[in-house]
Design an enzyme around this catalytic site. Structure first.
Site, PDB file in Angstrom:
ATOM      1  N   ASN A 143      -2.424  13.014  -3.448  1.00  0.00           N
ATOM      2  CA  ASN A 143      -3.576  13.461  -4.238  1.00  0.00           C
ATOM      3  C   ASN A 143      -3.989  14.872  -3.869  1.00  0.00           C
ATOM      4  O   ASN A 143      -4.226  15.712  -4.757  1.00  0.00           O
ATOM      5  CB  ASN A 143      -4.762  12.523  -3.985  1.00  0.00           C
ATOM      6  CG  ASN A 143      -4.835  11.413  -5.005  1.00  0.00           C
ATOM      7  OD1 ASN A 143      -4.356  11.564  -6.124  1.00  0.00           O
ATOM      8  ND2 ASN A 143      -5.416  10.289  -4.617  1.00  0.00           N
ATOM      9  N   GLU A 172      -4.872   2.241  -3.986  1.00  0.00           N
ATOM     10  CA  GLU A 172      -3.403   2.398  -4.046  1.00  0.00           C
ATOM     11  C   GLU A 172      -2.742   1.183  -3.421  1.00  0.00           C
ATOM     12  O   GLU A 172      -1.637   1.220  -2.922  1.00  0.00           O
ATOM     13  CB  GLU A 172      -2.981   3.724  -3.374  1.00  0.00           C
ATOM     14  CG  GLU A 172      -2.802   3.721  -1.888  1.00  0.00           C
ATOM     15  CD  GLU A 172      -4.095   3.583  -1.064  1.00  0.00           C
ATOM     16  OE1 GLU A 172      -5.134   3.183  -1.631  1.00  0.00           O
ATOM     17  OE2 GLU A 172      -4.051   3.837   0.135  1.00  0.00           O
ATOM     18  N   ASP A 222      -2.427   9.644 -10.231  1.00  0.00           N
ATOM     19  CA  ASP A 222      -2.521   8.566 -11.244  1.00  0.00           C
ATOM     20  C   ASP A 222      -1.137   8.223 -11.789  1.00  0.00           C
ATOM     21  O   ASP A 222      -0.788   7.051 -11.977  1.00  0.00           O
ATOM     22  CB  ASP A 222      -3.419   9.007 -12.400  1.00  0.00           C
ATOM     23  CG  ASP A 222      -4.886   8.924 -12.034  1.00  0.00           C
ATOM     24  OD1 ASP A 222      -5.189   8.428 -10.925  1.00  0.00           O
ATOM     25  OD2 ASP A 222      -5.728   9.346 -12.844  1.00  0.00           O
ATOM     26  N   ASP A 270       0.862  -1.194   0.000  1.00  0.00           N
ATOM     27  CA  ASP A 270       0.000   0.000   0.000  1.00  0.00           C
ATOM     28  C   ASP A 270       0.893   1.237   0.000  1.00  0.00           C
ATOM     29  O   ASP A 270       1.836   1.335   0.800  1.00  0.00           O
ATOM     30  CB  ASP A 270      -0.890  -0.026   1.252  1.00  0.00           C
ATOM     31  CG  ASP A 270      -1.944   1.058   1.219  1.00  0.00           C
ATOM     32  OD1 ASP A 270      -3.097   0.750   0.899  1.00  0.00           O
ATOM     33  OD2 ASP A 270      -1.595   2.233   1.515  1.00  0.00           O
TER      34      ASP A 270
HETATM   35  N1  LIG Z   1      -5.166   9.535  -8.135  1.00  0.00           N
HETATM   36  C1  LIG Z   1      -5.773   8.439  -7.737  1.00  0.00           C
HETATM   37  N2  LIG Z   1      -6.079   8.291  -6.442  1.00  0.00           N
HETATM   38  C2  LIG Z   1      -6.703   7.185  -5.999  1.00  0.00           C
HETATM   39  C3  LIG Z   1      -7.032   6.146  -6.911  1.00  0.00           C
HETATM   40  N3  LIG Z   1      -7.641   5.163  -6.186  1.00  0.00           N
HETATM   41  C4  LIG Z   1      -7.657   5.574  -4.886  1.00  0.00           C
HETATM   42  N4  LIG Z   1      -7.090   6.806  -4.771  1.00  0.00           N
HETATM   43  C5  LIG Z   1      -6.906   7.587  -3.564  1.00  0.00           C
HETATM   44  O1  LIG Z   1      -5.993   7.008  -2.673  1.00  0.00           O
HETATM   45  C6  LIG Z   1      -6.233   7.548  -1.384  1.00  0.00           C
HETATM   46  C7  LIG Z   1      -6.096   6.511  -0.342  1.00  0.00           C
HETATM   47  O2  LIG Z   1      -6.171   7.176   0.910  1.00  0.00           O
HETATM   48  P1  LIG Z   1      -6.107   6.391   2.282  1.00  0.00           P
HETATM   49  O3  LIG Z   1      -6.912   5.131   2.148  1.00  0.00           O
HETATM   50  O4  LIG Z   1      -6.515   7.339   3.338  1.00  0.00           O
HETATM   51  O5  LIG Z   1      -4.650   5.970   2.493  1.00  0.00           O
HETATM   52  P2  LIG Z   1      -3.315   6.808   2.540  1.00  0.00           P
HETATM   53  O6  LIG Z   1      -3.575   8.248   2.348  1.00  0.00           O
HETATM   54  O7  LIG Z   1      -2.376   6.211   1.533  1.00  0.00           O
HETATM   55  O8  LIG Z   1      -2.819   6.565   3.967  1.00  0.00           O
HETATM   56  P3  LIG Z   1      -2.049   5.278   4.427  1.00  0.00           P
HETATM   57  O9  LIG Z   1      -2.553   4.137   3.671  1.00  0.00           O
HETATM   58  O10 LIG Z   1      -2.338   5.151   5.878  1.00  0.00           O
HETATM   59  O11 LIG Z   1      -0.639   5.529   4.155  1.00  0.00           O
HETATM   60  C8  LIG Z   1      -7.635   8.167  -1.453  1.00  0.00           C
HETATM   61  O12 LIG Z   1      -7.529   9.564  -1.375  1.00  0.00           O
HETATM   62  C9  LIG Z   1      -8.177   7.749  -2.813  1.00  0.00           C
HETATM   63  O13 LIG Z   1      -9.000   8.747  -3.374  1.00  0.00           O
HETATM   64  C10 LIG Z   1      -6.733   6.355  -8.272  1.00  0.00           C
HETATM   65  O14 LIG Z   1      -6.983   5.500  -9.138  1.00  0.00           O
HETATM   66  N5  LIG Z   1      -6.097   7.492  -8.636  1.00  0.00           N
END
Ligand SMILES: Nc1nc2c(ncn2[C@@H]2O[C@H](COP(=O)(O)OP(=O)(O)OP(=O)(O)O)[C@@H](O)[C@H]2O)c(=O)[nH]1
Length: 490
Positions: A359, A394, A368, A351
């Site tokens: 983002n 992610e 992306d 992850d």
């Molecule tokens: N740009 C982009 N963002 C994505 C995609 N799929 C998921 N996300 C974003 O990935 C982020 C995941 O956030 P969290 O689940 O809070 O995890 P994190 O910010 O990585 O925090 P930790 O996992 O604790 O490190 C969210 O803001 C989603 O909107 C995608 O296909 N493209």
């Protein structure tokens, strides 16, 4: 006849109307079915009184080269051999150069027999004749484009070439007064007149004309048999051997249908004009070919389309990695293999750290782009046999076949380092920062199901996150929330 004309070769399949004609030049295979005829006492007495049968054999300039041991290899010869077998007498051939010489020898008794004669050839003399041993259609040979048609009525007032011999033999000129006949000396001359357009057709017995057509003439000639009239051949018999007449007729009657067919088939094989239309055949082949190519093209397109659909249904659009469905499917496959073959494997759940921040700070497009870069790193740092899938937003899952925890740790270490090398693009170089990721590793255990394996890896990943991120944690086999044995920060 011009030399060149006489040697025209059959050079094209289109228009080839005569397929096979007289092909046999060796001795006919005869006698397989014909039994000896039953003769009367007087016939037996006659046969006992003769040592051999003297046969007048007419040899002309054109047939001379085919002589072998005083014999011409002809269809009449094949019939004579069957007769000789039945009467158990050898044949002695006496060569004559003309029919009148043969006639003289029949009259004098120097010959007992003469073959290949039209009925009534020696009418008005005391020379006898046998029943017909050969009955042949009369053939018309015309240019393909000037086909004579199927009915004789369509042929009236046409000019026909005919050999002098056949004209006198057949009396066709008298029997068909509606035609203009032009007599020629031999068959090649008649056929040349057809080719040169001097006559509408050449008329001759099928058997005679067939040989020439097959060997010397262009394929543009068409052969048809529109007449009811047939051409017959009989044996002439000397009055000195009058008893031969009934003997020969009996022997002829006694020749089996099989033997007759064998002889005739060996000498005469003609396919008529109404047969293969090669233009039609070529068109059908062309259309069939185009249709086949069309279907093949459609099949290729469909196959490609289906492959595309399969790919779409299995891959993640953004990263090009396997999607969740396909990754799940692969995981089940490896679990089954492990159960059946004890083929161990490990999973690495990854992850990206603080992706939400990325983002939020740089926008989704940059997010992306980071996801794509991460996917590429995972691909380049893994083996070809590893399955890499996008597990969630992610989050990525890597299935490493034939890999225990020790090796999974090594792989993860490599991944951890290579992910750290990915920077977040920024206009100002000084503001560029790098990303990191956390990993949870688990090796399949005997009690694992799909869910427990993933839960253990997930639990290890969570532990890595809780412990400060940018590290990996190895899950101990056992229950998902069992102890975590290792934490490795980089
Ligand atoms: N740009 C982009 N963002 C994505 C995609 N799929 C998921 N996300 C974003 O990935 C982020 C995941 O956030 P969290 O689940 O809070 O995890 P994190 O910010 O990585 O925090 P930790 O996992 O604790 O490190 C969210 O803001 C989603 O909107 C995608 O296909 N493209």
């Amino acid at each position: 006849m011009g030399k060149g004309t006489g040697k025209r070769r059959v050079n094209s399949l289109l228009g080839l109307l005569i397929v096979g004609i007289i092909s046999h030049l060796g001795h006919a295979r005869t006698g397989a079915f014909t039994q000896t005829a039953i003769f009367t006492q007087s016939e037996i007495t006659f046969l006992n009184g003769v040592q051999r049968i003297n046969v007048c054999q007419q040899v002309t300039a054109s047939t001379e080269s085919h002589l072998f041991n005083n014999q011409l290899n002809t269809i009449s010869q094949d019939y004579l051999q069957l007769i000789a077998q039945q009467i158990s007498k050898p044949l002695n051939y006496v060569l004559v150069s003309s029919r009148s010489e043969g006639k003289a020898k029949l009259l004098s008794g120097d010959c007992d027999l003469m073959a290949n004669l039209a009925p009534e050839s020696f009418a008005g003399t005391n020379i006898l004749q046998s029943n017909a041993y050969l009955s042949m259609p009369i053939a018309f040979v015309s240019p393909r484009e000037k086909s004579l048609g199927r009915s004789i009525k369509q042929m009236f007032s046409r000019t026909l070439a005919i050999t002098k011999t056949f004209a006198s033999d057949s009396q066709l000129t008298d029997k068909l007064p509606e035609f203009n006949f032009r007599q020629v000396n031999n068959i090649p001359l008649g056929l040349d007149q057809v080719i040169n357009g001097e006559v509408d057709a050449f008329v001759a017995p099928l058997m005679q004309v067939g040989y020439f057509l097959q060997h010397n003439y262009t394929p543009n000639l068409i052969i048809s048999t529109n007449l009811q009239e047939h051409w017959h051949r009989v044996f002439a018999i000397s009055a000195n051997a009058a008893a031969l007449q009934s003997v020969i007729n009996k022997a002829l009657d006694n020749i089996s249908v099989d033997d007759k067919n064998t002889i005739n088939d060996q000498w005469i094989k003609v396919n008529y004009a109404h047969q293969t239309d090669y233009h039609l055949l070529a068109t059908v082949i062309l259309i069939g070919g185009l249709l086949f190519l069309g279907l093949l093209h459609r099949h290729i397109l469909l196959t490609r389309h289906n492959q595309n659909l399969t790919k779409i249904s299995q891959t993640d659009k953004l990263t090009g990695l396997y999607n969740r469905v396909k990754t799940d499917e692969s995981l089940n496959y490896h679990i089954n293999r492990f159960r059946r073959y004890d083929d161990t494997f490990s999973v690495i759940l990854m992850d990206i750290d603080d992706f939400k921040k990325i983002n939020d700070q740089h926008g989704h497009i940059v997010g992306d782009d980071i996801l794509v870069k991460v996917a590429n790193k995972l691909t380049s740092c893994s083996r070809n046999t590893d399955i890499i899938g996008r597990w969630g937003g992610e989050e990525f899952l890597i299935i490493c076949p034939k890999t225990d925890l020790k090796h999974a740790r090594m792989i993860t270490k490599k991944l951890l380092t290579s992910i750290q090398a990915i920077n977040i693009p920024s206009l100002e170089k000084s503001q560029q920062s790098h990303i990191s990721a956390s990993f949870g590793i688990a090796e399949i255990a005997i009690e694992d199901t799909h869910d427990t394996l993933i839960t253990r890896a997930d639990f290890a990943l969570l532990s890595a996150k809780q412990n400060g991120k940018n590290q990996f944690v190895v899950a101990k086999p056992g229950l998902a929330d069992n102890v975590l044995v290792e934490r490795v920060a980089h």
